[in-house]
Design a protein around this motif. Structure first.
Motif, PDB file in Angstrom:
ATOM      1  N   ALA A   1     -18.323  12.878 -18.281  1.00 51.81           N
ATOM      2  CA  ALA A   1     -19.298  11.931 -17.747  1.00 51.81           C
ATOM      3  C   ALA A   1     -18.877  11.525 -16.339  1.00 51.81           C
ATOM      4  N   PRO A   2     -19.811  11.494 -15.388  1.00 50.05           N
ATOM      5  CA  PRO A   2     -19.449  11.110 -14.021  1.00 50.05           C
ATOM      6  C   PRO A   2     -18.814   9.727 -13.989  1.00 50.05           C
ATOM      7  N   GLY A   3     -17.795   9.581 -13.141  1.00 43.83           N
ATOM      8  CA  GLY A   3     -17.090   8.318 -13.044  1.00 43.83           C
ATOM      9  C   GLY A   3     -17.181   7.736 -11.652  1.00 43.83           C
ATOM     10  N   ASN A   4     -16.199   6.895 -11.334  1.00 42.82           N
ATOM     11  CA  ASN A   4     -16.142   6.196 -10.062  1.00 42.82           C
ATOM     12  C   ASN A   4     -14.977   6.735  -9.236  1.00 42.82           C
ATOM     13  N   VAL A   5     -15.235   7.027  -7.975  1.00 42.19           N
ATOM     14  CA  VAL A   5     -14.234   7.646  -7.109  1.00 42.19           C
ATOM     15  C   VAL A   5     -14.128   6.876  -5.802  1.00 42.19           C
ATOM     16  N   LEU A   6     -12.898   6.495  -5.445  1.00 46.70           N
ATOM     17  CA  LEU A   6     -12.606   5.957  -4.116  1.00 46.70           C
ATOM     18  C   LEU A   6     -11.876   7.039  -3.344  1.00 46.70           C
ATOM     19  N   TRP A   7     -12.409   7.421  -2.184  1.00 48.34           N
ATOM     20  CA  TRP A   7     -11.905   8.552  -1.403  1.00 48.34           C
ATOM     21  C   TRP A   7     -11.545   8.032  -0.020  1.00 48.34           C
ATOM     22  N   GLN A   8     -10.234   7.958   0.290  1.00 47.97           N
ATOM     23  CA  GLN A   8      -9.775   7.305   1.512  1.00 47.97           C
ATOM     24  C   GLN A   8      -9.129   8.293   2.479  1.00 47.97           C
ATOM     25  N   LEU A   9      -9.486   8.153   3.745  1.00 50.91           N
ATOM     26  CA  LEU A   9      -8.925   9.009   4.789  1.00 50.91           C
ATOM     27  C   LEU A   9      -8.784   8.196   6.066  1.00 50.91           C
ATOM     28  N   SER A  10      -7.632   8.302   6.715  1.00 49.48           N
ATOM     29  CA  SER A  10      -7.425   7.569   7.963  1.00 49.48           C
ATOM     30  C   SER A  10      -8.116   8.281   9.116  1.00 49.48           C
ATOM     31  N   GLU A  11      -8.548   7.495  10.083  1.00 49.54           N
ATOM     32  CA  GLU A  11      -9.156   8.071  11.281  1.00 49.54           C
ATOM     33  C   GLU A  11      -8.158   8.954  12.030  1.00 49.54           C
ATOM     34  N   HIS A  12      -6.883   8.575  11.977  1.00 51.70           N
ATOM     35  CA  HIS A  12      -5.850   9.366  12.642  1.00 51.70           C
ATOM     36  C   HIS A  12      -5.774  10.769  12.041  1.00 51.70           C
ATOM     37  N   THR A  13      -5.771  10.854  10.711  1.00 53.60           N
ATOM     38  CA  THR A  13      -5.709  12.159  10.052  1.00 53.60           C
ATOM     39  C   THR A  13      -6.966  12.977  10.352  1.00 53.60           C
TER      40      THR A  13
ATOM     41  N   SER B   1      -5.992  16.279  12.108  1.00 53.14           N
ATOM     42  CA  SER B   1      -5.996  17.383  11.134  1.00 53.14           C
ATOM     43  C   SER B   1      -7.418  17.607  10.620  1.00 53.14           C
ATOM     44  N   PRO B   2      -8.286  18.184  11.444  1.00 54.15           N
ATOM     45  CA  PRO B   2      -9.691  18.347  11.038  1.00 54.15           C
ATOM     46  C   PRO B   2      -9.870  19.218   9.796  1.00 54.15           C
ATOM     47  N   ASP B   3      -9.007  20.210   9.580  1.00 56.11           N
ATOM     48  CA  ASP B   3      -9.120  21.036   8.376  1.00 56.11           C
ATOM     49  C   ASP B   3      -8.817  20.216   7.121  1.00 56.11           C
ATOM     50  N   PHE B   4      -7.804  19.362   7.218  1.00 58.39           N
ATOM     51  CA  PHE B   4      -7.441  18.458   6.123  1.00 58.39           C
ATOM     52  C   PHE B   4      -8.646  17.579   5.778  1.00 58.39           C
ATOM     53  N   ALA B   5      -9.249  16.985   6.818  1.00 58.91           N
ATOM     54  CA  ALA B   5     -10.398  16.100   6.617  1.00 58.91           C
ATOM     55  C   ALA B   5     -11.588  16.864   6.047  1.00 58.91           C
ATOM     56  N   ALA B   6     -11.796  18.083   6.518  1.00 58.44           N
ATOM     57  CA  ALA B   6     -12.930  18.875   6.053  1.00 58.44           C
ATOM     58  C   ALA B   6     -12.835  19.175   4.567  1.00 58.44           C
ATOM     59  N   LYS B   7     -11.631  19.484   4.084  1.00 57.73           N
ATOM     60  CA  LYS B   7     -11.460  19.775   2.656  1.00 57.73           C
ATOM     61  C   LYS B   7     -11.741  18.524   1.822  1.00 57.73           C
ATOM     62  N   MET B   8     -11.299  17.363   2.309  1.00 55.09           N
ATOM     63  CA  MET B   8     -11.592  16.126   1.591  1.00 55.09           C
ATOM     64  C   MET B   8     -13.092  15.848   1.573  1.00 55.09           C
ATOM     65  N   ASP B   9     -13.745  16.046   2.707  1.00 55.26           N
ATOM     66  CA  ASP B   9     -15.190  15.817   2.782  1.00 55.26           C
ATOM     67  C   ASP B   9     -15.941  16.745   1.831  1.00 55.26           C
ATOM     68  N   THR B  10     -15.544  18.005   1.821  1.00 59.36           N
ATOM     69  CA  THR B  10     -16.214  18.990   0.959  1.00 59.36           C
ATOM     70  C   THR B  10     -16.097  18.614  -0.507  1.00 59.36           C
ATOM     71  N   PHE B  11     -14.885  18.187  -0.908  1.00 61.52           N
ATOM     72  CA  PHE B  11     -14.689  17.851  -2.317  1.00 61.52           C
ATOM     73  C   PHE B  11     -15.458  16.585  -2.691  1.00 61.52           C
ATOM     74  N   ALA B  12     -15.503  15.613  -1.793  1.00 65.18           N
ATOM     75  CA  ALA B  12     -16.291  14.404  -2.059  1.00 65.18           C
ATOM     76  C   ALA B  12     -17.767  14.764  -2.227  1.00 65.18           C
ATOM     77  N   ASP B  13     -18.255  15.696  -1.411  1.00 62.73           N
ATOM     78  CA  ASP B  13     -19.640  16.158  -1.531  1.00 62.73           C
ATOM     79  C   ASP B  13     -19.878  16.803  -2.891  1.00 62.73           C
ATOM     80  N   ILE B  14     -18.906  17.602  -3.346  1.00 58.82           N
ATOM     81  CA  ILE B  14     -19.020  18.265  -4.650  1.00 58.82           C
ATOM     82  C   ILE B  14     -19.153  17.228  -5.765  1.00 58.82           C
ATOM     83  N   LEU B  15     -18.288  16.222  -5.748  1.00 57.91           N
ATOM     84  CA  LEU B  15     -18.329  15.190  -6.784  1.00 57.91           C
ATOM     85  C   LEU B  15     -19.632  14.398  -6.719  1.00 57.91           C
ATOM     86  N   ALA B  16     -20.083  14.095  -5.509  1.00 61.00           N
ATOM     87  CA  ALA B  16     -21.336  13.344  -5.368  1.00 61.00           C
ATOM     88  C   ALA B  16     -22.514  14.132  -5.932  1.00 61.00           C
TER      89      ALA B  16
END
Length: 304
Positions: A224-236, A240-255
């Motif tokens: 069952a879908p749950g609740n997710v807090l996904w945090q990323l610093s502006e510095h990262t 590290s745009p590739d790092f940020a992109a992978k986090m963004d992609t996974f958040a999109d998948i969960l959404a």
């Protein structure tokens, strides 16, 4: 006392006790932390350490992965400090007063932690093994599931186990990978995920197969879908745009799978210094989540 045993468990909280919590708050609140308990899986030594809730009533437990040398202390001191101003029923008292914290990870003596420091190379090696699938990932999850039973049945002596909606799992950086795995696992023990600066890009580089597996879990999980807090610093994000992109992609998948995803951009700190801010924002978000849920339940119960 300093708690130890054959598994090499221990804690930096010098007054840690196996007894139930006292009424102390402020700096004295640390004496309420229960003595750590060992968990051994396939000769790998883990430990779980519990900070009882401020009120003594347990409505929710936050499981903090990779708790040593700082994350458990950050969460516990902030939680005790923020809620130590109030009593139940006071205007400022919130649902956080009824939240216990369980720190779960490798036994500190496994990386030579002592009052003056620890072996960072050993800790890094253990983290890679546990969180990037180079030998210890399945052991870590197995030990975590044992820890949940130990915490709720024995250490906190709850009258009955909590439901998945009353548990959250929190991870930062590499431990965020294991938090994601526990959240999406078919055992469905956790309905809430707190992920800070989750190192999906590092995992893709180190273990592409496990990375693909986590992406598949997110895309196809039947939980069952749950609740997710996904945090990323502006510095990262900037460095590290590739790092940020992978986090963004996974958040999109969960959404897309109807998980309730909250994305936070942290304006201060780097990947190595942002943890205190991550913890403060986690607790604030958790307070809102649990508080809104309590209001919903109260309203539902009062309906004719």
């Amino acid at each position: 006392m300093h708690a130890t045993d054959s598994c090499g468990t221990g804690t930096g909280y010098t007054n840690a006790s196996s007894n139930k919590s006292s009424a102390q708050l402020g700096i004295g609140a640390l004496s309420r932390v229960l003595a750590p308990r060992p968990i051994v899986v396939a000769d790998a030594c883990f430990q779980v350490t519990v900070a009882p809730s401020v009120s003594g009533r347990t409505d929710f437990i936050l499981y903090v992965l990779d708790p040593e040398p700082e994350r458990f202390a950050l969460v516990t001191t902030n939680l005790y400090g923020l809620q130590g101003y109030y009593r139940d029923g006071d205007e400022g008292a919130t649902a956080l007063r009824h939240v216990a914290v369980a720190g779960f990870g490798r036994a500190p003596l496994a990386f030579d932690q002592n009052p003056s420091g620890f072996d960072s190379a050993k800790l890094s090696e253990l983290r890679r093994a546990d969180f990037t699938g180079s030998g210890g990932a399945s052991q870590f999850l197995e030990a975590l599931y044992k820890a949940v039973l130990l915490v709720e049945e024995e250490l906190l002596q709850l009258p009955k186990p909590l439901t998945s909606s009353q548990r959250a799992v929190s991870g930062f950086s590499l431990s965020g990978l294991m938090a994601v795995s526990a959240y999406l696992d078919d055992k469905a023990l956790f309905q809430t995920l707190l992920g800070g600066e989750v190192s999906l890009e590092v995992l893709r580089y180190r273990n592409g197969k496990l990375y693909d597996k986590i992406i598949e879990l997110g895309s196809n999980s039947l939980n069952a879908p749950g609740n997710v807090l996904w945090q990323l610093s502006e510095h990262t994000r900037q460095k590290s745009p590739d790092f940020a992109a992978k986090m963004d992609t996974f958040a999109d998948i969960l959404a897309r799978r109807n998980h309730n995803v909250t994305r936070q951009s942290l304006s201060h700190g780097t990947h190595h210094t942002v943890k205190p801010l991550v913890v403060l924002m986690e607790l604030q978000w958790l307070e809102d989540l649990i508080g809104s849920r309590a209001v919903t339940e109260l309203t539902t119960q009062s309906e004719p």
